[in-house]
Design an enzyme around this catalytic site. Structure first.
Site, PDB file in Angstrom:
ATOM      1  N   SER A 147       0.908  -1.142   0.001  1.00  0.00           N
ATOM      2  CA  SER A 147      -0.096  -0.017  -0.061  1.00  0.00           C
ATOM      3  C   SER A 147       0.980   1.254   0.031  1.00  0.00           C
ATOM      4  CB  SER A 147      -0.927  -0.206   1.123  1.00  0.00           C
ATOM      5  OG  SER A 147      -1.505   1.295   1.642  1.00  0.00           O
ATOM      6  N   LYS A 174       2.518  -2.514   6.258  1.00  0.00           N
ATOM      7  CA  LYS A 174       2.869  -2.474   5.052  1.00  0.00           C
ATOM      8  C   LYS A 174       4.403  -2.113   4.836  1.00  0.00           C
ATOM      9  CE  LYS A 174      -0.836  -4.017   3.169  1.00  0.00           C
ATOM     10  NZ  LYS A 174      -0.892  -5.299   2.564  1.00  0.00           N
TER      11      LYS A 174
HETATM   12  N1  LIG Z   1      -8.643  -1.573  -0.725  1.00  0.00           N
HETATM   13  C1  LIG Z   1      -7.737  -0.820  -0.784  1.00  0.00           C
HETATM   14  O1  LIG Z   1      -8.044   0.481  -1.010  1.00  0.00           O
HETATM   15  C2  LIG Z   1      -6.234  -1.147  -0.820  1.00  0.00           C
HETATM   16  C3  LIG Z   1      -5.252  -0.035  -0.756  1.00  0.00           C
HETATM   17  C4  LIG Z   1      -4.010  -0.309  -0.698  1.00  0.00           C
HETATM   18  C5  LIG Z   1      -3.762  -1.862  -0.447  1.00  0.00           C
HETATM   19  N2  LIG Z   1      -4.660  -2.857  -0.444  1.00  0.00           N
HETATM   20  C6  LIG Z   1      -4.295  -4.021   0.029  1.00  0.00           C
HETATM   21  O2  LIG Z   1      -4.986  -4.893  -1.145  1.00  0.00           O
HETATM   22  C7  LIG Z   1      -5.036  -6.277  -0.655  1.00  0.00           C
HETATM   23  C8  LIG Z   1      -6.455  -6.872  -0.826  1.00  0.00           C
HETATM   24  O3  LIG Z   1      -7.322  -6.132  -0.076  1.00  0.00           O
HETATM   25  P1  LIG Z   1      -8.735  -5.729  -0.567  1.00  0.00           P
HETATM   26  O4  LIG Z   1      -8.868  -4.184  -0.632  1.00  0.00           O
HETATM   27  O5  LIG Z   1      -9.081  -6.454  -1.679  1.00  0.00           O
HETATM   28  O6  LIG Z   1      -9.514  -6.197   0.811  1.00  0.00           O
HETATM   29  P2  LIG Z   1     -10.696  -7.515   1.024  1.00  0.00           P
HETATM   30  O7  LIG Z   1     -11.617  -7.152   0.017  1.00  0.00           O
HETATM   31  O8  LIG Z   1     -11.234  -6.986   2.134  1.00  0.00           O
HETATM   32  O9  LIG Z   1      -9.930  -8.677   0.731  1.00  0.00           O
HETATM   33  C9  LIG Z   1      -8.945  -9.035   1.689  1.00  0.00           C
HETATM   34  C10 LIG Z   1      -8.773 -10.537   1.547  1.00  0.00           C
HETATM   35  O10 LIG Z   1      -7.850 -10.994   2.401  1.00  0.00           O
HETATM   36  C11 LIG Z   1      -8.323 -12.246   2.971  1.00  0.00           C
HETATM   37  N3  LIG Z   1      -7.727 -12.480   4.244  1.00  0.00           N
HETATM   38  C12 LIG Z   1      -7.925 -11.829   5.269  1.00  0.00           C
HETATM   39  N4  LIG Z   1      -7.207 -12.459   6.455  1.00  0.00           N
HETATM   40  C13 LIG Z   1      -6.777 -13.471   5.692  1.00  0.00           C
HETATM   41  C14 LIG Z   1      -5.828 -14.542   6.292  1.00  0.00           C
HETATM   42  N5  LIG Z   1      -5.469 -15.041   7.624  1.00  0.00           N
HETATM   43  N6  LIG Z   1      -5.591 -15.657   5.650  1.00  0.00           N
HETATM   44  C15 LIG Z   1      -5.820 -15.627   4.286  1.00  0.00           C
HETATM   45  N7  LIG Z   1      -6.596 -14.568   3.695  1.00  0.00           N
HETATM   46  C16 LIG Z   1      -6.843 -13.647   4.483  1.00  0.00           C
HETATM   47  C17 LIG Z   1      -9.815 -11.912   3.127  1.00  0.00           C
HETATM   48  O11 LIG Z   1     -10.485 -13.099   3.271  1.00  0.00           O
HETATM   49  P3  LIG Z   1     -11.900 -13.317   3.820  1.00  0.00           P
HETATM   50  O12 LIG Z   1     -13.003 -13.015   2.821  1.00  0.00           O
HETATM   51  O13 LIG Z   1     -11.969 -14.575   4.373  1.00  0.00           O
HETATM   52  O14 LIG Z   1     -11.959 -12.212   4.820  1.00  0.00           O
HETATM   53  C18 LIG Z   1     -10.011 -11.462   1.674  1.00  0.00           C
HETATM   54  O15 LIG Z   1     -10.160 -12.495   0.733  1.00  0.00           O
HETATM   55  C19 LIG Z   1      -4.550  -6.352   0.884  1.00  0.00           C
HETATM   56  O16 LIG Z   1      -3.199  -6.752   1.085  1.00  0.00           O
HETATM   57  C20 LIG Z   1      -4.750  -4.732   1.087  1.00  0.00           C
HETATM   58  O17 LIG Z   1      -3.967  -4.320   2.380  1.00  0.00           O
HETATM   59  C21 LIG Z   1      -6.013  -2.283  -0.351  1.00  0.00           C
END
Ligand SMILES: NC(=O)c1ccc[n+]([C@@H]2O[C@H](COP(=O)([O-])OP(=O)(O)OC[C@H]3O[C@@H](n4cnc5c(N)ncnc54)[C@H](OP(=O)(O)O)[C@@H]3O)[C@@H](O)[C@H]2O)c1
Length: 247
Positions: A147, A174
């Site tokens: 991030s 991060k």
């Molecule tokens: N969205 C943003 O604005 C943003 C910005 C910068 C970086 N990111 C990064 O992008 C990545 C994906 O995030 P997202 O926005 O797509 O969020 P999301 O929709 O909440 O998806 C997160 C994923 O991680 C999984 N997860 C959580 N705990 C876990 C564990 N213990 N073992 C395996 N999987 C696990 C969740 O599974 P469950 O469905 O079971 O909870 C879900 O599949 C993350 O690393 C986040 O930090 C996101």
């Protein structure tokens, strides 16, 4: 479903049952020939459901149960990939959580520990467990979904991007993930691995209660590009879809 051949590239995306991980799987499988995607999910049922949705679109995917906060689950997933495919070509460490309140209250030790358990220790343990299988690949690629909230340069600038966002445990996790990625990039540079860090940008997903301003389509793009890098491409970089960002 598209068929898997002996030279199909095997890709594991953690946390791919929804959000950015799911979209990375969709874009990779639909835009590039010869990639078979393992939809990592900590909940087997959610993973199967996500994989079924992509299979219906004719994509070469299957679900793989993996909870990155649980070493036994990681080990079992690695054993499954070893016995089914004998190698892994691309690992995308995408799983991530946010637990900080973001209201300026301090984040507790418990919040730091739980956040690091997934975002840092989870990515490290998963990568370590899959190293023997990545070593069997002719062209290993590892992508860390980090991030811009992990950028020290942005944080040090009082008017930098997202300077109004607090979230100490997430930011620290991060920043630590970035160092972790660089450590693997350094260790495997001589073997031709490409290990890079992707920033999706502020993306509308469950992670931010769907308040993000970007789309998952845009948020996934950079990770897909880094997953398919050629042998002459970069390693040890930190970028978003528009290009490099400062450490
Ligand atoms: N969205 C943003 O604005 C943003 C910005 C910068 C970086 N990111 C990064 O992008 C990545 C994906 O995030 P997202 O926005 O797509 O969020 P999301 O929709 O909440 O998806 C997160 C994923 O991680 C999984 N997860 C959580 N705990 C876990 C564990 N213990 N073992 C395996 N999987 C696990 C969740 O599974 P469950 O469905 O079971 O909870 C879900 O599949 C993350 O690393 C986040 O930090 C996101």
């Amino acid at each position: 479903m598209a068929s898997i051949s002996s030279d199909s590239k095997i890709v594991l995306i953690t946390g791919a049952n929804k959000g950015i991980g799911f979209e990375i799987a969709k874009q990779l499988a639909s835009q590039y020939k010869g990639y078979h995607i393992l939809i990592g999910s900590r909940d087997a049922e959610r993973g199967e459901k996500a994989a079924e949705a992509l299979k219906k679109e004719g994509l070469s995917v299957e679900a793989l149960a993996i909870d990155v906060a649980d070493d036994r689950s990681i080990e079992a997933a690695a054993q499954t990939v070893k016995s089914k495919f004998g190698r892994l070509d691309v690992l995308i460490n995408n799983s991530g959580i946010i637990l900080d309140s973001f209201t300026g209250e301090p984040s507790s030790r418990a919040v730091f520990e739980a956040t690091f358990a997934v975002n840092v220790f989870g990515a490290a343990s998963t990568t370590d467990a899959f190293i023997p299988l990545l070593e069997k690949s002719a062209a290993a690629r590892v992508v860390f979904v980090s991030s811009d909230l992990g950028s020290l340069t942005y944080r040090a600038n009082p008017t930098g991007p997202y300077s109004f966002v607090d979230g100490p445990s997430y930011r620290c996790s991060k920043a630590a993930m970035n160092m972790l990625a660089l450590t693997y990039a350094h260790r495997f540079r001589g073997q031709g691995w490409k290990v890079n860090i992707h920033n999706p940008g502020y993306t509308k997903t469950d992670l931010n209660h769907n308040n993000g301003t970007g789309t998952v389509e845009d948020g996934a793009k950079g990770a897909v590009r880094l997953a398919v890098l050629g042998d002459d491409s970069e390693t040890a970089t930190y970028s978003e879809k528009e290009g490099p960002i400062p450490w």
